[in-house]
Design a protein around this motif. Structure first.
Motif, PDB file in Angstrom:
ATOM      1  N   GLY A   1       0.792  -1.230   0.000  1.00 19.89           N
ATOM      2  CA  GLY A   1       0.000   0.000   0.000  1.00 19.89           C
ATOM      3  C   GLY A   1       0.823   1.278   0.000  1.00 19.89           C
ATOM      4  O   GLY A   1       0.257   2.370   0.059  1.00 19.89           O
ATOM      5  N   LYS A   2       2.128   1.151  -0.076  1.00 19.53           N
ATOM      6  CA  LYS A   2       3.002   2.320  -0.012  1.00 19.53           C
ATOM      7  C   LYS A   2       3.427   2.797  -1.404  1.00 19.53           C
ATOM      8  O   LYS A   2       3.334   2.077  -2.395  1.00 19.53           O
ATOM      9  CB  LYS A   2       4.261   2.003   0.805  1.00 19.53           C
ATOM     10  N   THR A   3       3.921   4.019  -1.440  1.00 20.11           N
ATOM     11  CA  THR A   3       4.528   4.583  -2.645  1.00 20.11           C
ATOM     12  C   THR A   3       6.017   4.758  -2.400  1.00 20.11           C
ATOM     13  O   THR A   3       6.424   5.404  -1.433  1.00 20.11           O
ATOM     14  CB  THR A   3       3.906   5.942  -3.004  1.00 20.11           C
TER      15      THR A   3
ATOM     16  N   PRO B   1      18.102   1.151  -9.843  1.00 19.49           N
ATOM     17  CA  PRO B   1      17.170   1.084  -8.706  1.00 19.49           C
ATOM     18  C   PRO B   1      15.769   0.641  -9.122  1.00 19.49           C
ATOM     19  O   PRO B   1      15.118  -0.140  -8.403  1.00 19.49           O
ATOM     20  CB  PRO B   1      17.164   2.526  -8.180  1.00 19.49           C
ATOM     21  N   ASP B   2      15.294   1.099 -10.268  1.00 17.70           N
ATOM     22  CA  ASP B   2      13.972   0.695 -10.740  1.00 17.70           C
ATOM     23  C   ASP B   2      13.934  -0.792 -11.064  1.00 17.70           C
ATOM     24  O   ASP B   2      13.004  -1.512 -10.676  1.00 17.70           O
ATOM     25  CB  ASP B   2      13.599   1.510 -11.985  1.00 17.70           C
ATOM     26  N   GLN B   3      14.943  -1.285 -11.773  1.00 14.31           N
ATOM     27  CA  GLN B   3      14.986  -2.705 -12.109  1.00 14.31           C
ATOM     28  C   GLN B   3      14.988  -3.571 -10.855  1.00 14.31           C
ATOM     29  O   GLN B   3      14.241  -4.559 -10.764  1.00 14.31           O
ATOM     30  CB  GLN B   3      16.227  -2.999 -12.956  1.00 14.31           C
ATOM     31  N   MET B   4      15.828  -3.198  -9.894  1.00 13.01           N
ATOM     32  CA  MET B   4      15.905  -4.002  -8.668  1.00 13.01           C
ATOM     33  C   MET B   4      14.621  -3.899  -7.863  1.00 13.01           C
ATOM     34  O   MET B   4      14.161  -4.887  -7.279  1.00 13.01           O
ATOM     35  CB  MET B   4      17.097  -3.563  -7.828  1.00 13.01           C
ATOM     36  N   ALA B   5      14.009  -2.707  -7.822  1.00 11.94           N
ATOM     37  CA  ALA B   5      12.737  -2.549  -7.099  1.00 11.94           C
ATOM     38  C   ALA B   5      11.676  -3.469  -7.684  1.00 11.94           C
ATOM     39  O   ALA B   5      10.986  -4.196  -6.953  1.00 11.94           O
ATOM     40  CB  ALA B   5      12.284  -1.093  -7.158  1.00 11.94           C
ATOM     41  N   GLN B   6      11.554  -3.458  -8.996  1.00 10.43           N
ATOM     42  CA  GLN B   6      10.513  -4.268  -9.634  1.00 10.43           C
ATOM     43  C   GLN B   6      10.785  -5.765  -9.483  1.00 10.43           C
ATOM     44  O   GLN B   6       9.878  -6.556  -9.190  1.00 10.43           O
ATOM     45  CB  GLN B   6      10.394  -3.883 -11.109  1.00 10.43           C
TER      46      GLN B   6
ATOM     47  N   ALA C   1       2.751  -6.864  -6.125  1.00  8.81           N
ATOM     48  CA  ALA C   1       2.530  -6.426  -7.494  1.00  8.81           C
ATOM     49  C   ALA C   1       2.719  -4.917  -7.604  1.00  8.81           C
ATOM     50  O   ALA C   1       2.044  -4.146  -6.913  1.00  8.81           O
ATOM     51  CB  ALA C   1       1.130  -6.813  -7.960  1.00  8.81           C
ATOM     52  N   VAL C   2       3.640  -4.511  -8.495  1.00  6.87           N
ATOM     53  CA  VAL C   2       3.867  -3.092  -8.730  1.00  6.87           C
ATOM     54  C   VAL C   2       2.647  -2.495  -9.423  1.00  6.87           C
ATOM     55  O   VAL C   2       2.122  -3.050 -10.377  1.00  6.87           O
ATOM     56  CB  VAL C   2       5.125  -2.878  -9.597  1.00  6.87           C
TER      57      VAL C   2
ATOM     58  N   VAL D   1       3.227   1.243  -5.248  1.00  6.17           N
ATOM     59  CA  VAL D   1       3.346   2.202  -6.343  1.00  6.17           C
ATOM     60  C   VAL D   1       4.793   2.690  -6.407  1.00  6.17           C
ATOM     61  O   VAL D   1       5.375   3.067  -5.391  1.00  6.17           O
ATOM     62  CB  VAL D   1       2.394   3.403  -6.145  1.00  6.17           C
ATOM     63  N   LEU D   2       5.369   2.666  -7.617  1.00  6.49           N
ATOM     64  CA  LEU D   2       6.698   3.235  -7.835  1.00  6.49           C
ATOM     65  C   LEU D   2       6.531   4.591  -8.492  1.00  6.49           C
ATOM     66  O   LEU D   2       5.941   4.702  -9.564  1.00  6.49           O
ATOM     67  CB  LEU D   2       7.548   2.312  -8.711  1.00  6.49           C
ATOM     68  N   ASP D   3       7.055   5.620  -7.842  1.00 12.35           N
ATOM     69  CA  ASP D   3       6.911   6.996  -8.307  1.00 12.35           C
ATOM     70  C   ASP D   3       8.224   7.455  -8.935  1.00 12.35           C
ATOM     71  O   ASP D   3       9.259   7.497  -8.280  1.00 12.35           O
ATOM     72  CB  ASP D   3       6.554   7.896  -7.117  1.00 12.35           C
TER      73      ASP D   3
END
Length: 324
Positions: free
Chosen positions: A131-133, A143-148, A157-158, A163-165
């Motif tokens: 439930g976080k962003t 960082p985006d690749q590793m986050a996902q 589930a992203v 949520v990825l901002d």
């Protein structure tokens, strides 16, 4: 007659000596100039001791180092043969290799150094991210690749659970916003993690991405940055290659052992301000792992990336020929 023969013999010896002299002088006075590119930021930190002695890593080898703010120009110069060595994000190295640029991975020079940092106190681990962003610097970035990848492996589930901002692309700006309390949850690399933790009494590291990667993948490290060498240079200058690799290994050791002096050298080279670099060096995971020793972990990381986004590494896990 004997006298004439002696004079001829002496003259021949003198000619041989004179003819040999330029070769001996060239090795010292006209050294092999090696064109070496590094990126501004932590990817370039461990290279700075190569600049000592005006770049002379041996009597007959001189490093001409250039610092670039982004990888685009580095890739172009590697492709057209203007560069002999470059330090790059590991996924980018695989990408350009798969696109036909003739390079070899020479060594891993930086392992993972990503963290999720929170300043609101409600997140203590991965389970609290529901439930976080999370603010991430740039879609498609490491960082985006590793986050996902890691959120997926953790069952989140992203876009639905988390949520990825990407609204703030600059890591430095994201760090400042976190310190100011305007962003409460962020995934960043060093040195920006250290910048936040040193600048905000409310911020804490809530997820160590390296530890999470090991838990989820079973592999101890993922390589964030590597050194590559132009294939033709490696073929034509094997002795120089060995000496440069040894000099780089020594440079990594010096930077890790002397963060204060290294920070000053990093600033002097135009890589990053010393005030930001120096306190982060102990946390930047700077290493030197030769290509063949690093191969298993590098391939595991590439397979991890390929399972999520084949395009991020150029469409395929590199073949054995990629490794020096």
């Amino acid at each position: 007659m004997k006298h004439k023969i002696s004079l001829v013999f002496i003259a021949l010896l003198a000619m041989v000596a004179i003819g040999a002299q330029p070769v001996a002088e060239k090795s010292v006075d006209s050294p092999l100039e090696v064109h070496f590119a590094v990126m501004a930021g932590p990817t370039g930190f461990s290279s700075v001791a190569l600049n000592k002695n005006e770049g002379r890593v041996a009597d007959d080898i001189q490093i001409a180092m250039q610092v670039f703010p982004s990888p685009n120009e580095v890739v172009a110069r590697l492709a057209n043969g203007e560069l002999d060595f470059a330090c790059l994000p590991s996924n980018l190295a695989a990408n350009i290799y798969n696109k036909g640029v003739k390079i070899k991975l020479a060594a891993v020079i930086g392992n993972g150094m990503l963290s999720v940092v929170s300043s609101d106190g409600s997140v203590q681990g991965v389970g609290d991210l529901l439930g976080k962003t999370i603010h991430v610097p740039g879609a498609g970035s490491t960082p985006d690749q590793m986050a996902q990848l890691l959120l997926k492996e953790a069952g989140l589930a992203v876009g639905k659970d988390v949520v990825l901002d990407y609204s703030v692309a600059s890591p430095a700006q994201l760090a400042q916003l976190t310190i100011a309390g305007k962003v409460s949850l962020v995934m960043l690399p060093q040195p920006f993690v250290s910048m936040i933790l040193n600048g905000s009494k409310n911020a804490t590291e809530v997820v160590d991405i390296q530890a999470l990667y090991e838990d989820l993948s079973g592999v101890a490290n993922y390589p964030m940055s590597v050194m590559v060498v132009r294939e033709q240079f490696a073929k034509n200058h094997p002795r120089a290659l060995a000496q440069i690799l040894k000099a780089y290994e020594d440079s990594v050791a010096w930077v890790n052992a002397e963060p204060q002096a290294a920070g000053e050298a990093i600033e002097e080279a135009g890589i990053m301000k010393a005030a930001l670099a120096t306190p982060s060096i102990p946390f930047c995971n700077l290493v030197f792992v030769p290509s063949q020793e690093a191969k298993e972990e590098v391939q595991a990381y590439y397979r991890f990336l390929h399972s999520f986004s084949p395009a991020s590494i150029g469409g395929a896990v590199p073949t054995d020929n990629f490794y020096l």
